[in-house]
Design an enzyme around this catalytic site. Structure first.
Site, mmCIF file in Angstrom:
data_model
loop_
_atom_site.group_PDB
_atom_site.id
_atom_site.type_symbol
_atom_site.label_atom_id
_atom_site.label_comp_id
_atom_site.label_asym_id
_atom_site.label_seq_id
_atom_site.Cartn_x
_atom_site.Cartn_y
_atom_site.Cartn_z
ATOM 1 N N SER A 200 -11.045 9.789 19.448
ATOM 2 C CA SER A 200 -10.212 8.988 18.715
ATOM 3 C C SER A 200 -11.222 7.818 18.056
ATOM 4 O O SER A 200 -12.313 7.806 17.657
ATOM 5 C CB SER A 200 -8.980 8.505 19.235
ATOM 6 O OG SER A 200 -8.199 7.857 18.518
ATOM 7 N N ASP A 308 -2.933 17.035 14.300
ATOM 8 C CA ASP A 308 -3.368 15.884 14.131
ATOM 9 C C ASP A 308 -3.376 15.426 12.847
ATOM 10 O O ASP A 308 -3.934 15.833 11.827
ATOM 11 C CB ASP A 308 -4.897 15.747 14.732
ATOM 12 C CG ASP A 308 -5.465 14.380 14.800
ATOM 13 O OD1 ASP A 308 -4.667 13.322 14.092
ATOM 14 O OD2 ASP A 308 -6.621 14.059 15.308
ATOM 15 N N HIS A 338 -2.873 14.536 18.432
ATOM 16 C CA HIS A 338 -4.087 13.837 18.579
ATOM 17 C C HIS A 338 -4.100 13.315 20.200
ATOM 18 O O HIS A 338 -3.239 12.949 20.457
ATOM 19 C CB HIS A 338 -3.650 12.482 17.456
ATOM 20 C CG HIS A 338 -5.048 11.626 17.485
ATOM 21 N ND1 HIS A 338 -6.134 11.962 16.798
ATOM 22 C CD2 HIS A 338 -5.276 10.283 18.093
ATOM 23 C CE1 HIS A 338 -6.895 10.870 16.974
ATOM 24 N NE2 HIS A 338 -6.430 9.998 17.776
#
Length: 381
Positions: A200, A308, A338
């Site tokens: 991320s 995501d 995500h």
């Protein structure tokens, strides 16, 4: 002769018009036309409340409840598969590294690849000691069979970007200069086989820190370990123009559009929008900078999933890298969300297998590109 010269002709034409309109409406109703997705819900008036943040007048934030943290376990007498310990990097900045060493390495003479890991959290949250990342790095070191250095970097908005990138670069210089002073780095970490890894926001940090290194020539000198590539796990990128996946998944609970925008607002330099180079790698000079990665011969792995909201941006980055001749692998799967690898042990296990392949490929070999496992989502999906 006027069109409606008599009552009878006037009635005829009115009847014809009404019939034509009725027929058109009937056909239109029964015909399927492509439709745009419904617009995403308006952002909350205060998305920071949803993020459990309180903005202070001095530009800092007050974060809500602290997520659980885990201590390191450096004692080899403990019954653990992976040992871990914390080492300071820059005390004035509060940066440090948690080093993970597979126990089996203690009985071997050969050195292991070094994975320098940057945790996620939208640049705002969490730590290298957060349990969610401690367990991820513990299992990554064990399954990939590598030494892992998880870096504690400064958080925004108290330290807006590029502070995290600066900390990442400093950490790499620290690893090189302190190798002889720490037994784990000295005897077990192969500093000629190093990968920058991030999930991320950490993927964004790994990418931008890598660009900083190649731009300054540090990718060639002896000031840092020899980097072989980048491993970007659901990397966190954005832009001012919404993508199809962002529209389709605007209200996805793991990373809603409103929360996403709020995180960028707090992380980017004051006054910058989401087409800043730190956020959007495909605008401005971004594609030219990617060419520097190609010249160094770094390998790049980008992972993502269909659930995501950022997947379109991740896939676009892979396409640009391919166009620039970078040795890049895009591994994208359907579904999920995500940060799935942080909470789903099975998905994490699959990821470690993929990393094992990437890290195990010789730097002199040509990596085989994996196909996308699902088509790029369109706004109407």
């Amino acid at each position: 002769m006027p069109l409606f010269s008599s009552p009878s002709s006037k009635c005829f034409w009115i009847t014809l018009i009404v019939f034509s309109l009725s027929y058109y409406l009937l056909i239109a109703k029964s015909t399927t036309f492509p439709t745009s997705p419904p617009p995403p819900k308006l952002c909350n008036k205060n998305p920071y409340k949803q993020l459990n943040l309180v903005l202070n007048k001095n530009g800092s934030v007050r974060r809500g409840s602290m997520p659980p943290e885990s201590p390191p376990a450096p004692d080899p007498n403990l019954p653990t598969k992976v040992l871990s310990k914390d080492l300071p990097i820059n005390k004035s900045k509060g940066t440090w590294a948690r080093i993970y060493l597979p126990r089996e390495t203690l009985d071997q003479n050969s050195k292991l690849p070094l994975l320098v890991f940057f945790h996620g959290g939208g640049f705002i949250f969490l730590s290298a000691s957060s349990t969610i990342f401690h367990e991820f790095c513990f299992n990554m070191a064990n399954d990939v069979v590598a030494v892992v250095a998880s870096i504690e970097y400064r958080l925004a908005p108290e330290h807006r970007l590029p502070a995290a990138y600066e900390d990442a670069v400093e950490a790499l210089h620290w690893i090189k200069t302190n190798q002889e002073e720490d037994d784990w780095l000295r005897y077990y970490a192969d500093l000629s086989n190093v990968f920058l890894v991030g999930s991320s926001a950490g993927g964004n940090i790994a990418y931008n820190a890598g660009l900083r290194l190649v731009a300054t020539g540090s990718g060639y000198d002896l000031g840092i370990p020899k980097i072989q590539g980048l491993i970007l796990i659901q990397p966190y990128f954005g832009g001012t123009q919404m993508t199809g996946s962002e529209m389709r998944l605007a209200n996805e609970p793991h990373l809603s559009l409103c929360n996403n925008y709020a995180l960028w607002e707090l992380s980017l330099p004051v006054g910058a929008d989401r087409d800043h180079e730190y956020c959007n790698p495909t605008v401005g000079d971004g594609p030219k900078k990617i060419e520097m990665i190609r010249r160094l011969g770094w390998r790049v792995l980008v992972t993502g999933c269909g659930g995501d909201p950022l997947v379109d941006r991740q896939m676009e980055l892979v396409k640009v890298m391919e166009m620039k001749g970078v040795k890049v692998v895009g591994h994208f799967t359907a579904g999920d969300y995500h940060g799935v690898q942080d909470t789903d042990p099975f998905k994490a296990k699959q990821l470690y297998k993929l990393l094992s392949f990437e890290v195990g490929v010789s730097s002199h070999e040509c990596i085989t590109e994996l196909p996308f496992l699902f088509p790029s989502p369109s706004p109407s999906d």
